[in-house]
Motif scaffolding. Structure first.
Motif, PDB file in Angstrom:
ATOM      1  N   THR A  98       0.831  -1.209   0.000  1.00 26.80           N
ATOM      2  CA  THR A  98       0.000   0.000   0.000  1.00 26.80           C
ATOM      3  C   THR A  98       0.860   1.251   0.000  1.00 26.80           C
ATOM      4  O   THR A  98       0.658   2.175  -0.805  1.00 26.80           O
ATOM      5  N   HIS A  99       1.834   1.305   0.902  1.00 28.61           N
ATOM      6  CA  HIS A  99       2.715   2.468   0.975  1.00 28.61           C
ATOM      7  C   HIS A  99       3.572   2.588  -0.279  1.00 28.61           C
ATOM      8  O   HIS A  99       3.854   3.703  -0.738  1.00 28.61           O
ATOM      9  N   PHE A 100       3.980   1.459  -0.839  1.00 27.16           N
ATOM     10  CA  PHE A 100       4.816   1.488  -2.041  1.00 27.16           C
ATOM     11  C   PHE A 100       4.069   2.125  -3.211  1.00 27.16           C
ATOM     12  O   PHE A 100       4.588   3.033  -3.879  1.00 27.16           O
ATOM     13  N   PHE A 101       2.845   1.669  -3.472  1.00 29.45           N
ATOM     14  CA  PHE A 101       2.096   2.211  -4.606  1.00 29.45           C
ATOM     15  C   PHE A 101       1.667   3.659  -4.353  1.00 29.45           C
ATOM     16  O   PHE A 101       1.598   4.458  -5.296  1.00 29.45           O
ATOM     17  N   CYS A 102       1.389   3.996  -3.107  1.00 31.22           N
ATOM     18  CA  CYS A 102       1.083   5.395  -2.789  1.00 31.22           C
ATOM     19  C   CYS A 102       2.292   6.288  -3.061  1.00 31.22           C
ATOM     20  O   CYS A 102       2.154   7.399  -3.592  1.00 31.22           O
ATOM     21  N   LEU A 103       3.482   5.791  -2.723  1.00 28.83           N
ATOM     22  CA  LEU A 103       4.702   6.555  -2.967  1.00 28.83           C
ATOM     23  C   LEU A 103       4.976   6.696  -4.462  1.00 28.83           C
ATOM     24  O   LEU A 103       5.360   7.778  -4.933  1.00 28.83           O
ATOM     25  N   VAL A 104       4.780   5.615  -5.229  1.00 27.67           N
ATOM     26  CA  VAL A 104       4.977   5.675  -6.682  1.00 27.67           C
ATOM     27  C   VAL A 104       4.017   6.678  -7.308  1.00 27.67           C
ATOM     28  O   VAL A 104       4.404   7.508  -8.146  1.00 27.67           O
ATOM     29  N   PHE A 105       2.743   6.633  -6.911  1.00 21.56           N
ATOM     30  CA  PHE A 105       1.752   7.568  -7.444  1.00 21.56           C
ATOM     31  C   PHE A 105       2.114   9.003  -7.062  1.00 21.56           C
ATOM     32  O   PHE A 105       1.993   9.925  -7.894  1.00 21.56           O
ATOM     33  N   LEU A 106       2.543   9.210  -5.824  1.00 20.97           N
ATOM     34  CA  LEU A 106       2.897  10.565  -5.377  1.00 20.97           C
ATOM     35  C   LEU A 106       4.072  11.115  -6.180  1.00 20.97           C
ATOM     36  O   LEU A 106       4.045  12.286  -6.603  1.00 20.97           O
TER      37      LEU A 106
END
Length: 305
Positions: free
Chosen positions: A52-60
């Motif tokens: 979850t944190h990984f994909f949120c970071l990629v999107f950000l």
């Protein structure tokens, strides 16, 4: 008589308010100060990050990069990316879409740079896009290929009557369908006790188990430490056990056929997580067709003796 073992690498110094050594997720509870950082540390952090944190970071990061380049294109002039100026908001939105097409090297053809400055900026952005997506692809491979133990532990460790005495027990489960080959368990007890210098120190004891290895683990495995004369806990009553300042440090290792290598998992229990005079409920049963059914929700279920 219980025998102490040498410090396993955690340090003997302690204080009465010392936090647990191993967190619930298996990581060591240590705060690093003045630690050197680099690309390898960043890679390890991103590989271990939750999905979850990984994909949120990629999107950000994707969003912020496009916002930055959209601002640059607006500053240059959107007419130089084949768009008619229509006000700041519309121009910024169009510049954001052009930036998204450029960084992904997609390009629909409706918008394109028409002067040297816009061409230089878009070329530089395309390079950043290629490098960024290559980095993210490598991270995805690293996250999928990194061996991870598929083990779940019971929420509590229990103490109950056993063989005309007492025993400590905890339970673990195979959380996937992969076969665990030759699982092995090692339990070290760390107790914080007063020392001769009017301070506190950790004393370490290797706990003997009824069985510390089995051939394979398709369902659940209850680990048993019998509290006898050779146990470091024999001198404590049941009430005193719950008040001890200590921790059970557990390491499980096994051969994982999915990764074709040995994997391991760390876990710990404190004496605050000790439940007295209860037994574990069975987590598996046989259905009407004769199949063994493993209920993963029952890994921590207990009942009064």
């Amino acid at each position: 008589m219980a025998k102490k073992v040498k410090d396993p690498g955690l340090g003997e110094d302690s204080i009465i308010i010392a936090k647990r050594i191993i967190n619930k997720d298996g990581s060591f509870n240590i705060r690093h100060l003045n630690r050197q950082k680099g690309i390898s540390a960043l890679y390890a952090y991103l590989v271990d990050l939750s999905w979850t944190h990984f994909f949120c970071l990629v999107f950000l990061m994707y969003f912020m990069l496009n916002m930055t380049f959209a601002a640059i294109y607006v500053a240059i002039g959107v007419q130089y990316i084949s768009v008619e100026p229509q006000g700041f908001v519309i121009d910024f939105v169009n510049a954001f879409f052009f930036s998204s097409q450029t960084i992904t090297t997609l390009g629909y053809g409706a918008m394109a740079p028409t002067n040297v400055i816009a061409g230089i900026v878009s070329s530089f952005q395309a390079l950043i896009g290629l490098l960024s997506f290559s980095f993210v692809t490598g991270l995805l491979y690293g996250r999928f290929s990194k061996p991870k133990a598929s083990i779940r532990f019971s929420d509590n460790i229990i103490c109950r009557e056993f063989n005309e005495g007492r025993a400590l027990m905890f339970r673990l489960m195979n959380s996937k369908k992969d076969v665990m080959i030759n699982p092995r368990v090692k339990v070290t007890l760390a107790i914080t006790e007063p020392d001769k210098k009017q301070g506190y120190k950790r004393n370490f004891y290797q706990l003997s188990l009824e069985r510390d290895h089995i051939t394979y683990l398709p369902t659940t495995w209850t680990l048993v430490h019998e509290i006898d004369k050779n146990s470091p806990l024999d001198k404590f009553s049941s009430e005193e056990l719950q008040k001890l300042n200590g921790e059970f440090l557990i390491m499980v290792s096994y051969y994982d056929e999915a990764f074709n290598q040995d994997v391991y998992k760390l876990h710990s229990y404190t004496f605050e997580e000790l439940k007295m005079n209860v037994v574990f409920e069975k987590a598996f049963y046989f259905d009407e067709d004769g199949y063994t059914v493993l209920d993963h929700h029952k890994i921590s279920d207990t009942r009064e003796m």
